[in-house]
Design an enzyme around this catalytic site. Structure first.
Site, PDB file in Angstrom:
ATOM      1  CB  SER A 141      -0.895   0.014   1.246  1.00 22.92           C
ATOM      2  OG  SER A 141      -1.492   1.275   1.449  1.00 22.92           O
ATOM      3  CE1 TYR A 155      -4.392  -2.352   4.586  1.00 25.86           C
ATOM      4  CE2 TYR A 155      -3.537  -0.130   4.353  1.00 25.86           C
ATOM      5  CZ  TYR A 155      -3.998  -1.297   3.783  1.00 25.86           C
ATOM      6  OH  TYR A 155      -4.061  -1.409   2.427  1.00 25.86           O
TER       7      TYR A 155
END
Length: 251
Positions: A141, A155
């Site tokens: 990401s 995350y």
């Protein structure tokens, strides 16, 4: 340009988001597909759609159930010997302040993003190495590269770990003809992300978009090009790399 050599691709988390479109594009290139997902209905629809284009095997399973997933993946390798692996599981649209996170959030994020990717590589890569050819793509990401306006520290930490883990495994497998790379997507308007986006108030939306140089989220179609390149034969000298797909975010 010559047509790509038909191979077998295993896609983990195939029945949603970016991986669904990757599956379609690989099918159009003539590859055999093994679609792995825990949603039997969505998986069945995708398999039925693509069966008219190429050979498709649908496997219902939860990659985060590590013992069960390892058994299923071992059977897939024994039967199909995939030479392309795309790990697309793991995502989180929850904005949680660091002080409100719990150890459970970290356990969940690392299981979904790091451990699940590792178990797939652990099972698939030895056969690829024995065959002298492999293409593995893990999903990180943009947040794992820096920080995120859209998620939380658990995350982001897990996606940073995916990058580090991939680089180490790429180093270990480079001499065997198996290349591992990472795509780091920024905000892509998948169905899940778009749903979370619509729940934000207008002021939050404006604040987020103002930080994106292109002023918009990326489309799913825009998200797949680099994934497909890393799955291809032409990516043979790219390993341990991170490709950003983020519309200029964090330039």
């Amino acid at each position: 340009m010559s047509a790509p050599t038909p191979r077998t691709a295993l896609l983990i988390g195939a029945a949603g988001g970016i991986l669904t479109e990757v599956s379609r594009r690989l099918a159009e290139e003539g590859h055999t597909l093994v679609l792995f997902d825990r949603d039997p209905e969505a998986l069945g629809r995708l398999a039925e759609e693509l069966a008219g284009i190429t050979k498709v095997e649908a496997v219902v399973g939860d990659i985060t159930d590590i013992p069960s997933a390892e058994r299923q993946l071992t059977d897939i390798v024994d039967r199909f010997a995939p030479s392309i692996l795309v790990n697309g599981v793991g995502g989180d649209t929850r904005v949680i302040n660091y002080a409100d996170l719990t150890a459970g959030h970290f356990d969940q994020s690392f299981l979904e993003n790091v451990v699940s990717s590792w178990i797939a590589v652990k099972v698939c890569a030895p056969r690829m190495a024995a065959d002298g050819y492999g293409r593995i793509v893990n999903f990180a990401s943009a947040g794992g590269r820096t920080y995120s306006h859209f998620n939380n520290a658990a995350y982001v930490a897990s996606k940073a770990a995916v990058i580090g883990m991939t680089k180490q495994m790429a180093y270990e497998l480079a001499a065997d003809g198996v290349v591992l790379n990472v795509v780091a997507h920024g905000p892509i308007a998948t169905e899940r992300v778009a749903g979370a986006w619509e729940r934000r108030d207008p002021a939050q939306k404006e604040a987020v978009l103002s930080r994106l140089p292109m002023g918009r989220m990326g489309t799913v179609t825009e998200a797949v090009g680099s994934v497909l390149h890393l799955c291809s034969e032409s990516a043979g000298y790219s390993t341990g790399s991170v490709i950003d797909i983020n519309g200029g975010l964090y330039m």
